[in-house]
Design a protein around this motif. Structure first.
Motif, PDB file in Angstrom:
ATOM      1  N   PRO A 163       0.818  -1.227   0.000  1.00 42.76           N
ATOM      2  CA  PRO A 163       0.000   0.000   0.000  1.00 42.76           C
ATOM      3  C   PRO A 163       0.845   1.268   0.000  1.00 42.76           C
ATOM      4  O   PRO A 163       0.521   2.234  -0.699  1.00 42.76           O
ATOM      5  CB  PRO A 163      -0.827  -0.145   1.277  1.00 42.76           C
ATOM      6  N   GLN A 164       1.941   1.291   0.761  1.00 46.52           N
ATOM      7  CA  GLN A 164       2.808   2.463   0.774  1.00 46.52           C
ATOM      8  C   GLN A 164       3.539   2.626  -0.553  1.00 46.52           C
ATOM      9  O   GLN A 164       3.735   3.750  -1.034  1.00 46.52           O
ATOM     10  CB  GLN A 164       3.827   2.346   1.918  1.00 46.52           C
ATOM     11  N   ARG A 217       1.236   4.284  -2.948  1.00 47.55           N
ATOM     12  CA  ARG A 217       1.120   5.716  -2.655  1.00 47.55           C
ATOM     13  C   ARG A 217       2.364   6.479  -3.116  1.00 47.55           C
ATOM     14  O   ARG A 217       2.269   7.633  -3.526  1.00 47.55           O
ATOM     15  CB  ARG A 217       0.885   5.925  -1.152  1.00 47.55           C
ATOM     16  N   SER A 234      -1.178   7.184  -7.650  1.00 44.00           N
ATOM     17  CA  SER A 234      -1.853   7.568  -6.410  1.00 44.00           C
ATOM     18  C   SER A 234      -2.474   8.963  -6.478  1.00 44.00           C
ATOM     19  O   SER A 234      -3.461   9.242  -5.798  1.00 44.00           O
ATOM     20  CB  SER A 234      -0.869   7.497  -5.239  1.00 44.00           C
ATOM     21  N   SER A 247     -10.881   4.478  -3.281  1.00 46.15           N
ATOM     22  CA  SER A 247      -9.844   5.015  -2.408  1.00 46.15           C
ATOM     23  C   SER A 247      -8.753   3.982  -2.207  1.00 46.15           C
ATOM     24  O   SER A 247      -9.016   2.770  -2.158  1.00 46.15           O
ATOM     25  CB  SER A 247     -10.445   5.410  -1.057  1.00 46.15           C
ATOM     26  N   LEU A 248      -7.516   4.473  -2.080  1.00 45.95           N
ATOM     27  CA  LEU A 248      -6.396   3.581  -1.805  1.00 45.95           C
ATOM     28  C   LEU A 248      -6.408   3.086  -0.365  1.00 45.95           C
ATOM     29  O   LEU A 248      -5.633   2.187  -0.021  1.00 45.95           O
ATOM     30  CB  LEU A 248      -5.073   4.295  -2.100  1.00 45.95           C
ATOM     31  N   ASP A 249      -7.258   3.668   0.466  1.00 48.42           N
ATOM     32  CA  ASP A 249      -7.366   3.173   1.843  1.00 48.42           C
ATOM     33  C   ASP A 249      -7.901   1.748   1.889  1.00 48.42           C
ATOM     34  O   ASP A 249      -7.660   1.022   2.852  1.00 48.42           O
ATOM     35  CB  ASP A 249      -8.283   4.095   2.656  1.00 48.42           C
ATOM     36  N   ASP A 250      -8.641   1.355   0.829  1.00 47.15           N
ATOM     37  CA  ASP A 250      -9.187  -0.002   0.764  1.00 47.15           C
ATOM     38  C   ASP A 250      -8.234  -0.977   0.098  1.00 47.15           C
ATOM     39  O   ASP A 250      -8.551  -2.166  -0.037  1.00 47.15           O
ATOM     40  CB  ASP A 250     -10.521   0.004  -0.001  1.00 47.15           C
ATOM     41  N   GLY A 256      -5.226  -3.257   0.170  1.00 45.63           N
ATOM     42  CA  GLY A 256      -4.472  -3.947   1.207  1.00 45.63           C
ATOM     43  C   GLY A 256      -4.891  -5.390   1.391  1.00 45.63           C
ATOM     44  O   GLY A 256      -4.040  -6.287   1.431  1.00 45.63           O
ATOM     45  N   SER A 264      -8.208  -7.356  -3.024  1.00 44.85           N
ATOM     46  CA  SER A 264      -8.403  -6.017  -3.587  1.00 44.85           C
ATOM     47  C   SER A 264      -7.546  -5.825  -4.826  1.00 44.85           C
ATOM     48  O   SER A 264      -6.476  -6.430  -4.967  1.00 44.85           O
ATOM     49  CB  SER A 264      -8.062  -4.946  -2.547  1.00 44.85           C
ATOM     50  N   ALA A 317     -10.402   0.696  -6.409  1.00 53.20           N
ATOM     51  CA  ALA A 317     -10.049   2.040  -6.883  1.00 53.20           C
ATOM     52  C   ALA A 317      -9.815   1.998  -8.388  1.00 53.20           C
ATOM     53  O   ALA A 317      -9.422   0.956  -8.941  1.00 53.20           O
ATOM     54  CB  ALA A 317      -8.810   2.579  -6.169  1.00 53.20           C
TER      55      ALA A 317
END
Length: 415
Positions: free
Chosen positions: A120-121, A124, A130, A137-140, A142, A146, A190
């Protein structure tokens, strides 16, 4: 150099009287020709500069300034290598990833594609993606189920947030009945728009752990993408990374080697187009010669009278030099203004023309980019101005010299 007398006579000759309209029309055509030549050259060079800069920025933004590959296609101790790379001066980010080819399937949609497995990092840190998320959203991003897809693929496959996308890999498990391909379904979390049509239509992102499981590469990566502070001077950073890593089994390849042929071809094309379009200005300069020669022939009697009342050959030459210089300077200034204004509004002009004609003038599937870029390099604009002024002034020398060589006795003999 140019006195009041020369300026007054030159200004009078530039204002056509009755019976002299044809010469004036030729001069106007010469002026318009120079203006169009200068404007065309500025516009084309700006578009090619913009294309090169945009292409370079997008390719490097998506693929990194340099990439580290492992011997045998994988990097076992990729975390240690990544840590060493990040400590090298000039490195902005180092992103390990797992890359593999798959078949992408969603309903009636089937297409080949490329999977990039990132943390995930790491996703980003890949700013080209990103910073261009248009849905979700990239929050999902992980969980192992996904996936992140491009906008072009989403449109073609009818995908939205929460839709399912199936990945099929030909490198499956060997059984008594042959190789069984690996099939796994993922949930879209996303959608991005990176601005490059090929990337938007064929690249998907999986979490690093999920990609390692899918491609059967536990605790391994296929490459490490590295971003640097200055992509144009990446070679010293490449050498520093090679020394820092110190592993002969790893290969460091920067963009100057990986994409040098592409950017070299663009540069060669830019130089060739500059030479070809310069011919437009050269043709306009020949029109200046023609118009001045006709003016000299038309003003032969006037030249003889001026000579008899005391005008020197130098004065006569300066008069016609000013006439030709006026055409060249005015055309160059007008062409420069037209070219700069056009470049600053080129995307609006393209969209207006598309609305008027109802056609797509810049298809992203053909031209690789999704808009018409233009980048004015003022150094090149100055080069074009100097070249246009130089050619225009050179074009005035011969007719002005012929005017100065006019013999007043022979000119007035039959008057």
């Amino acid at each position: 150099m140019f006195g009041p007398f020369e300026r007054a006579v030159a200004g009078r000759y530039l204002r056509a009287r009755r019976g002299e309209r044809f010469v004036s029309v030729i001069a106007i055509f010469s002026l318009v020709g120079i203006a169009l030549g200068v404007a065309t050259l500025i516009i084309v060079m700006a578009v090619m500069n913009g294309f090169q800069a945009d292409l370079m920025g997008r390719i490097l933004g998506l693929n990194g300034d340099l990439t580290i590959y492992g011997q045998g296609r994988t990097i076992s101790q990729y975390e240690d290598v990544t840590h060493k790379v990040r400590s090298v001066p000039g490195v902005v980010s180092a992103i390990p990833l797992v890359e593999g080819q798959v078949l992408l399937s969603a309903g009636a949609y089937n297409s080949g594609g490329m999977v990039h497995g990132l943390t995930p990092q790491g996703l980003r840190d890949l700013k080209a993606v990103s910073s261009s998320i248009i849905a979700g959203s990239l929050d999902d991003f992980g969980p192992d189920d996904s996936i992140v897809v491009g906008v072009t693929m989403a449109e073609r496959a009818g995908l939205g947030i929460g839709s399912g996308l199936t990945l099929v890999s030909p490198d499956g498990a060997a059984t008594a009945f042959g190789t069984v391909p690996r099939v796994r379904r993922y949930r879209v979390v996303a959608i991005f728009d990176a601005g490059v049509n090929d990337y938007n239509s064929s690249v998907v992102f999986l979490p690093m752990h999920a990609a390692q499981i899918y491609f059967q590469m536990p605790n391994k990566a296929t490459q490490i993408q590295v971003m640097t502070k200055d992509a144009e001077h990446v070679r010293p950073v490449t050498l520093a990374i090679e020394n820092a890593v110190g592993d002969p089994g790893l290969r460091v390849l920067d963009w100057t080697n990986a994409n040098n042929a592409l950017f070299g071809a663009v540069q060669v094309e830019q130089n060739v187009m500059f030479l070809i379009l310069t011919l437009i200005i050269l043709v306009a300069a020949f029109n200046v010669i023609s118009s001045l020669i006709m003016m000299v022939k038309d003003k032969t009697a006037d030249i003889a009278v001026l000579r008899t009342i005391g005008a020197s050959r130098g004065a006569i030459m300066r008069i016609f030099l000013m006439c030709g210089a006026f055409v060249g300077v005015t055309g160059t200034v007008a062409g420069t203004a037209l070219g700069v204004v056009f470049c600053m509004n080129i995307e609006r002009i393209r969209q207006l023309l598309q609305k008027l004609t109802g056609t797509n003038l810049f298809n992203p599937e053909v031209y690789y980019l999704e808009h018409l870029p233009a980048k004015l390099v003022w150094g090149q604009v100055v080069e074009v101005i100097v070249m246009a002024l130089g050619l225009s002034l050179l074009a005035t020398l011969y007719p002005s010299w012929r005017a100065a060589k006019t013999d007043p006795v022979e000119a007035l003999r039959h008057e």
